[in-house]
Design a protein around this motif. Sequence first.
Motif, PDB file in Angstrom:
ATOM      1  N   ILE A   1       4.142  -4.672  -2.992  1.00  0.00           N
ATOM      2  CA  ILE A   1       3.414  -5.688  -2.227  1.00  0.00           C
ATOM      3  C   ILE A   1       4.363  -6.801  -1.803  1.00  0.00           C
ATOM      4  O   ILE A   1       4.347  -7.249  -0.656  1.00  0.00           O
ATOM      5  N   HIS A   2       5.217  -7.215  -2.712  1.00  0.00           N
ATOM      6  CA  HIS A   2       6.141  -8.310  -2.414  1.00  0.00           C
ATOM      7  C   HIS A   2       7.232  -7.895  -1.435  1.00  0.00           C
ATOM      8  O   HIS A   2       7.569  -8.641  -0.513  1.00  0.00           O
ATOM      9  N   ASP A   3       7.810  -6.698  -1.613  1.00  0.00           N
ATOM     10  CA  ASP A   3       8.981  -6.291  -0.845  1.00  0.00           C
ATOM     11  C   ASP A   3       8.685  -5.460   0.403  1.00  0.00           C
ATOM     12  O   ASP A   3       9.448  -5.510   1.364  1.00  0.00           O
ATOM     13  N   GLU A   4       7.607  -4.682   0.383  1.00  0.00           N
ATOM     14  CA  GLU A   4       7.387  -3.701   1.443  1.00  0.00           C
ATOM     15  C   GLU A   4       6.178  -3.978   2.336  1.00  0.00           C
ATOM     16  O   GLU A   4       6.139  -3.504   3.465  1.00  0.00           O
ATOM     17  N   LEU A   5       5.202  -4.676   1.837  1.00  0.00           N
ATOM     18  CA  LEU A   5       3.969  -4.898   2.598  1.00  0.00           C
ATOM     19  C   LEU A   5       4.117  -6.190   3.397  1.00  0.00           C
ATOM     20  O   LEU A   5       3.974  -7.282   2.864  1.00  0.00           O
ATOM     21  N   HIS A   6       4.420  -6.037   4.658  1.00  0.00           N
ATOM     22  CA  HIS A   6       4.691  -7.197   5.512  1.00  0.00           C
ATOM     23  C   HIS A   6       3.465  -7.503   6.359  1.00  0.00           C
ATOM     24  O   HIS A   6       3.400  -7.167   7.532  1.00  0.00           O
ATOM     25  N   ASP A   7       2.483  -8.125   5.736  1.00  0.00           N
ATOM     26  CA  ASP A   7       1.263  -8.511   6.430  1.00  0.00           C
ATOM     27  C   ASP A   7       1.191 -10.036   6.410  1.00  0.00           C
ATOM     28  O   ASP A   7       1.093 -10.634   5.335  1.00  0.00           O
ATOM     29  N   PRO A   8       1.248 -10.667   7.576  1.00  0.00           N
ATOM     30  CA  PRO A   8       1.268 -12.137   7.600  1.00  0.00           C
ATOM     31  C   PRO A   8      -0.009 -12.772   7.046  1.00  0.00           C
ATOM     32  O   PRO A   8      -0.012 -13.966   6.725  1.00  0.00           O
ATOM     33  N   ARG A   9      -1.081 -11.996   6.906  1.00  0.00           N
ATOM     34  CA  ARG A   9      -2.334 -12.547   6.368  1.00  0.00           C
ATOM     35  C   ARG A   9      -2.297 -12.691   4.855  1.00  0.00           C
ATOM     36  O   ARG A   9      -3.112 -13.396   4.279  1.00  0.00           O
ATOM     37  N   LEU A  10      -1.359 -12.012   4.202  1.00  0.00           N
ATOM     38  CA  LEU A  10      -1.272 -12.090   2.733  1.00  0.00           C
ATOM     39  C   LEU A  10      -0.698 -13.424   2.296  1.00  0.00           C
ATOM     40  O   LEU A  10       0.268 -13.906   2.888  1.00  0.00           O
ATOM     41  N   PRO A  11      -1.253 -14.017   1.246  1.00  0.00           N
ATOM     42  CA  PRO A  11      -0.644 -15.234   0.690  1.00  0.00           C
ATOM     43  C   PRO A  11       0.738 -14.905   0.118  1.00  0.00           C
ATOM     44  O   PRO A  11       1.043 -13.756  -0.185  1.00  0.00           O
TER      45      PRO A  11
END
Length: 93
Positions: A20-30
Amino acid sequence: MSISKQRLEQQAARLLAEIIHDELHDPRLPMFVGIERVDLSPDNASAVVYVSALERTADTVNILNHAHSFLQDELAQRMKLRRIPRLRFVEAV
């Protein structure tokens, strides 16, 4: 709970946090999303992932559930299991 199941749950939690921290690049995530724990079903076919965030936790859970296929695929690449559990994200209480 067997030690191996507990170890699998801990490993899954650690790896999901990394993905989640390194690979999931979703600007909506905190910026800060925490995996509190992972509970595997007895047959390891599914897992409930308890998530916390500093803000918008309900939105964060929805985003992660929408990305569950990507997260499962990434988890499958990092864990050496025959069956990767189907992930369901919920808000940690």
